[in-house]
Design a protein around this motif. Structure first.
Motif, PDB file in Angstrom:
ATOM      1  N   THR A   1      16.793  14.310 168.977  1.00 25.03           N
ATOM      2  CA  THR A   1      16.937  15.704 168.538  1.00 25.03           C
ATOM      3  C   THR A   1      15.609  16.456 168.520  1.00 25.03           C
ATOM      4  O   THR A   1      15.582  17.665 168.268  1.00 25.03           O
ATOM      5  N   ASN A   2      14.513  15.720 168.751  1.00 23.63           N
ATOM      6  CA  ASN A   2      13.162  16.281 168.662  1.00 23.63           C
ATOM      7  C   ASN A   2      12.835  16.771 167.256  1.00 23.63           C
ATOM      8  O   ASN A   2      12.007  17.659 167.063  1.00 23.63           O
ATOM      9  N   THR A   3      13.497  16.167 166.269  1.00 20.77           N
ATOM     10  CA  THR A   3      13.187  16.425 164.864  1.00 20.77           C
ATOM     11  C   THR A   3      13.159  15.089 164.131  1.00 20.77           C
ATOM     12  O   THR A   3      14.113  14.302 164.226  1.00 20.77           O
ATOM     13  N   VAL A   4      12.075  14.832 163.424  1.00 20.74           N
ATOM     14  CA  VAL A   4      11.950  13.602 162.639  1.00 20.74           C
ATOM     15  C   VAL A   4      11.517  13.969 161.230  1.00 20.74           C
ATOM     16  O   VAL A   4      11.013  15.073 160.987  1.00 20.74           O
ATOM     17  N   GLY A   5      11.705  13.058 160.293  1.00 21.91           N
ATOM     18  CA  GLY A   5      11.397  13.345 158.906  1.00 21.91           C
ATOM     19  C   GLY A   5      10.354  12.429 158.305  1.00 21.91           C
ATOM     20  O   GLY A   5      10.118  11.321 158.795  1.00 21.91           O
ATOM     21  N   PHE A   6       9.734  12.904 157.234  1.00 20.46           N
ATOM     22  CA  PHE A   6       8.821  12.096 156.418  1.00 20.46           C
ATOM     23  C   PHE A   6       9.145  12.346 154.953  1.00 20.46           C
ATOM     24  O   PHE A   6       9.203  13.510 154.513  1.00 20.46           O
ATOM     25  N   VAL A   7       9.361  11.276 154.198  1.00 21.08           N
ATOM     26  CA  VAL A   7       9.603  11.371 152.765  1.00 21.08           C
ATOM     27  C   VAL A   7       8.492  10.619 152.040  1.00 21.08           C
ATOM     28  O   VAL A   7       8.356   9.398 152.180  1.00 21.08           O
TER      29      VAL A   7
END
Length: 349
Positions: A164-170
């Motif tokens: 999706t060309n979107t990644v996350g960081f928590v």
């Protein structure tokens, strides 16, 4: 600052560990006395927030304790934190362990910094260690890591895995230590594919608010990022990270673990098919290295930095699905070589 002593290169496996052992003992009420018991009992560790069973940071330290116990055949102790405890409580805990004769005594986590500064000089015959912080003292070893380097590799993997060309960081708590994880991750993503967007969120401003110990907070944060199309979510949140992994598995997207190889953790086995990899931080190796140095009567002191060059950090490769993602394995290997060679300078902020 005193001269940094030479780093002992020692690796310890951080595969799945038994969680059945119970924490040993409590704190002493007369720890303000600086007299030390003659004779060394062996290694003692005092856990950070989240305690044993977090499948991450604290469990990695416990793996080092287990290795030392098996290797040297001596008595060990591991003590849990208490909810809402103060620096004075931590001082009492460390002093009690030193007075009983444990050596070395290790505080697992930067939160032990003020307490160790107050206690170490009172027990000069005991070697103290602190993970993730630098404390001055002739008998203190500061065990620090290049978390940004492992996180860079995690960012490379995320950029290769995303569709999706979107990644996350928590991040668990909005503090400089966790900023290192985020900075390295973002740089690894951007260097690999600048078209990939990173969505970041910190769970709390302070550790006391539960940022490292609240799986429900981690789950909610990950769910929010997944709603924003993140299909890879990297967490540096201690026990809270279990909630991130659960949310990712439920949504059938990738999670990236932290500190220990979380793909191998039995307590997370229900979600393992969605744990792409983990940014490793060999806390267990650092704990064992200090224990071994004391056992050999050559105690480490000063700043001991564990980075990619000494396998103090890295990226787990236990999930076979990594090899099925085009270009991922080669990209990670190339990035690792570049960091070690100094061609890639990884940011810490």
């Amino acid at each position: 600052m005193r001269r940094t002593s030479k780093l002992a290169r020692i690796a310890v496996g951080v595969a799945s560990i038994a969680l059945a052992a119970t924490a040993c003992g409590g704190t002493s009420s007369d720890s303000d006395s600086s007299s030390e018991t003659s004779g060394d009992l062996g290694l003692a560790i005092a856990y950070d927030i989240g305690g044993k069973g977090d499948q991450s940071f604290n469990d990695a330290a416990y793996a080092g304790l287990q290795k030392a116990q098996k290797e040297f055949g001596y008595k060990t102790a591991d003590i849990e934190p208490t909810e809402g405890e103060t620096d004075a409580d931590k001082e009492q805990r460390l002093a009690s362990l030193a007075k009983q004769g444990y050596n070395p005594v290790i505080g697992v986590g930067f939160a032990y910094g003020p307490a160790m500064e107050a206690v170490a000089s009172k027990y000069p015959n005991t070697t103290f260690g602190i993970v993730d912080s630098v404390v001055e003292g002739d008998n203190v070893a500061s065990l620090v890591f290049a978390e940004e380097q492992a996180s860079y590799l995690a960012g490379v993997a995320a950029a290769k895995a995303t569709k999706t060309n979107t990644v996350g960081f928590v991040g668990g708590v909005d503090i400089p230590l966790i900023h290192k994880f985020e900075a390295g991750y973002k740089q690894g993503v951007a260097d690999t594919n600048p078209k990939v967007k990173v969505v970041s969120q910190y769970l709390t401003q302070t550790a006391e608010e539960g940022g490292f110990s609240s799986p429900d907070k981690g789950k909610a944060a990950a769910e929010g990022q997944i709603e924003k199309k993140a299909d890879v979510v990297y967490q540096a949140a201690g026990l809270s990270g279990q909630g991130v992994i659960e949310a990712a598995a439920k949504a059938k997207v990738w999670a990236i673990g932290v500190d220990s190889d979380q793909y191998q953790q039995e307590a997370l086995s229900a979600y393992k098919d969605y744990i792409l990899t983990s940014a490793l931080k060999d806390v267990g190796g650092a704990v064992f290295a200090l224990a071994e140095s004391v056992h050999d009567d050559k105690p480490l002191t000063g700043v001991q930095t564990f980075d990619l060059k000494v396998d103090g950090v890295g990226l787990a490769e236990s999930n076979p699905k990594m090899a099925e993602i085009p270009g991922l394995t080669d990209a990670v290997a190339k990035a690792k070589e570049g960091i070690i060679a100094g061609d890639i300078k990884v940011k810490t902020e």
